[in-house]
Design a protein around this motif. Structure first.
Motif, PDB file in Angstrom:
ATOM      1  N   LYS A   1       3.484  14.817   2.048  1.00  0.00           N
ATOM      2  CA  LYS A   1       3.794  16.295   2.639  1.00  0.00           C
ATOM      3  C   LYS A   1       2.281  17.031   1.437  1.00  0.00           C
ATOM      4  N   VAL A   2       2.409  17.094   0.522  1.00  0.00           N
ATOM      5  CA  VAL A   2       2.178  17.802  -0.706  1.00  0.00           C
ATOM      6  C   VAL A   2       0.773  17.314  -1.126  1.00  0.00           C
ATOM      7  N   ASP A   3       0.667  15.825  -0.862  1.00  0.00           N
ATOM      8  CA  ASP A   3      -0.370  15.390  -1.518  1.00  0.00           C
ATOM      9  C   ASP A   3      -1.002  14.439  -0.358  1.00  0.00           C
ATOM     10  N   PRO A   4      -1.719  15.201   0.927  1.00  0.00           N
ATOM     11  CA  PRO A   4      -1.884  13.817   1.780  1.00  0.00           C
ATOM     12  C   PRO A   4      -3.435  13.453   1.254  1.00  0.00           C
ATOM     13  N   ASP A   5      -4.072  13.080   0.568  1.00  0.00           N
ATOM     14  CA  ASP A   5      -4.835  12.499  -0.439  1.00  0.00           C
ATOM     15  C   ASP A   5      -4.592  11.760  -0.598  1.00  0.00           C
ATOM     16  N   SER A   6      -3.750  11.540  -1.029  1.00  0.00           N
ATOM     17  CA  SER A   6      -3.092  10.313  -1.880  1.00  0.00           C
ATOM     18  C   SER A   6      -1.225   9.167  -0.806  1.00  0.00           C
ATOM     19  N   ASP A   7      -1.707   9.223   0.431  1.00  0.00           N
ATOM     20  CA  ASP A   7      -0.360   8.855   1.187  1.00  0.00           C
ATOM     21  C   ASP A   7      -0.899   8.026   0.815  1.00  0.00           C
ATOM     22  N   SER A   8      -1.858   7.654   1.138  1.00  0.00           N
ATOM     23  CA  SER A   8      -1.343   5.955   1.059  1.00  0.00           C
ATOM     24  C   SER A   8      -0.593   5.132  -0.246  1.00  0.00           C
ATOM     25  N   LEU A   9      -1.299   5.728  -1.246  1.00  0.00           N
ATOM     26  CA  LEU A   9      -0.382   5.032  -2.820  1.00  0.00           C
ATOM     27  C   LEU A   9       0.650   5.507  -2.490  1.00  0.00           C
ATOM     28  N   TYR A  10       1.196   6.973  -2.394  1.00  0.00           N
ATOM     29  CA  TYR A  10       2.486   7.127  -1.582  1.00  0.00           C
ATOM     30  C   TYR A  10       3.609   5.792  -1.043  1.00  0.00           C
ATOM     31  N   LEU A  11       3.272   5.422   0.387  1.00  0.00           N
ATOM     32  CA  LEU A  11       3.353   4.297   0.840  1.00  0.00           C
ATOM     33  C   LEU A  11       3.902   2.920  -0.008  1.00  0.00           C
ATOM     34  N   SER A  12       2.036   2.854   0.058  1.00  0.00           N
ATOM     35  CA  SER A  12       2.158   1.616  -0.953  1.00  0.00           C
ATOM     36  C   SER A  12       4.068   1.026  -2.181  1.00  0.00           C
ATOM     37  N   ARG A  13       3.924   2.095  -2.925  1.00  0.00           N
ATOM     38  CA  ARG A  13       5.039   2.923  -3.405  1.00  0.00           C
ATOM     39  C   ARG A  13       6.607   1.690  -3.123  1.00  0.00           C
ATOM     40  N   LEU A  14       6.957   2.871  -1.448  1.00  0.00           N
ATOM     41  CA  LEU A  14       7.496   2.464  -0.501  1.00  0.00           C
ATOM     42  C   LEU A  14       7.445   1.170  -0.248  1.00  0.00           C
ATOM     43  N   THR A  15       6.041   0.155   0.113  1.00  0.00           N
ATOM     44  CA  THR A  15       6.649  -0.943   0.391  1.00  0.00           C
ATOM     45  C   THR A  15       6.903  -1.989  -0.785  1.00  0.00           C
ATOM     46  N   ALA A  16       6.572  -1.242  -2.211  1.00  0.00           N
ATOM     47  CA  ALA A  16       6.321  -2.709  -3.032  1.00  0.00           C
ATOM     48  C   ALA A  16       8.074  -2.554  -3.474  1.00  0.00           C
ATOM     49  N   LYS A  17       9.351  -1.152  -3.178  1.00  0.00           N
ATOM     50  CA  LYS A  17      10.226  -1.297  -3.049  1.00  0.00           C
ATOM     51  C   LYS A  17      10.759  -1.825  -2.728  1.00  0.00           C
ATOM     52  N   MET A  18      10.373  -1.527  -0.643  1.00  0.00           N
ATOM     53  CA  MET A  18      10.959  -3.011  -0.014  1.00  0.00           C
ATOM     54  C   MET A  18      10.786  -5.051  -0.039  1.00  0.00           C
ATOM     55  N   ARG A  19       9.709  -4.756  -1.133  1.00  0.00           N
ATOM     56  CA  ARG A  19       9.231  -6.314  -0.740  1.00  0.00           C
ATOM     57  C   ARG A  19      10.268  -7.429  -1.079  1.00  0.00           C
ATOM     58  N   GLY A  20      10.765  -8.581  -0.546  1.00  0.00           N
ATOM     59  CA  GLY A  20      11.530  -9.369  -0.828  1.00  0.00           C
ATOM     60  C   GLY A  20      13.219  -8.795  -0.070  1.00  0.00           C
ATOM     61  N   HIS A  21      12.846  -7.576   1.029  1.00  0.00           N
ATOM     62  CA  HIS A  21      14.313  -7.178   0.873  1.00  0.00           C
ATOM     63  C   HIS A  21      14.134  -7.461   2.524  1.00  0.00           C
ATOM     64  N   SER A  22      15.305  -8.494   3.205  1.00  0.00           N
ATOM     65  CA  SER A  22      14.877  -8.222   4.917  1.00  0.00           C
ATOM     66  C   SER A  22      15.262  -6.828   5.102  1.00  0.00           C
ATOM     67  N   VAL A  23      14.650  -6.830   6.589  1.00  0.00           N
ATOM     68  CA  VAL A  23      14.863  -6.012   7.700  1.00  0.00           C
ATOM     69  C   VAL A  23      15.808  -5.602   8.106  1.00  0.00           C
TER      70      VAL A  23
END
Length: 110
Positions: free
Chosen positions: A46-68
């Motif tokens: 929200k505060v840095d919308p130009d980098s939103d995909s980078l933040y999402l990739s951080r979250l995705t990396a955090k969840m990688r290897g863990h089941s839904v």
């Protein structure tokens, strides 16, 4: 008094970002860590919308290897809900300039 409050909020953001850095290499996903990561990611998008995909990739990396199912179990826990509420409360009190700086540091961490 305002300066002290701002300092506390800035410190809290740094603590949340540091907590993320310390727990991101752990093979086990912890509900509080997931909550903080999701809160930081959402806030930074929200505060840095130009980098939103980078933040999402951080979250995705955090969840990688863990089941839904594992992620959902963590999200359903009291520990997750309490950590998420605390993170949101702290982050919403953060000044915009401090938030942008903290979010940039969040992205710069390896």
């Amino acid at each position: 008094m305002k300066a002290s409050f701002s300092a506390v909020c800035a410190t809290a953001v740094v603590v949340f970002v540091s907590a993320y850095a310390e727990t991101r290499t752990s093979p086990q996903l912890h509900p509080a860590s997931l909550a903080r990561t999701e809160a930081i990611t959402s806030y930074c998008e929200k505060v840095d919308p130009d980098s939103d995909s980078l933040y999402l990739s951080r979250l995705t990396a955090k969840m990688r290897g863990h089941s839904v199912a594992e992620i959902q179990r963590d999200r359903d826990s009291l520990e997750y809900r309490e950590a998420l509420a605390q993170a949101h409360e702290t982050l919403t009190k953060t000044r915009p300039g401090t938030a942008i700086k903290a979010c940039s540091e969040f992205l710069a961490q390896k």
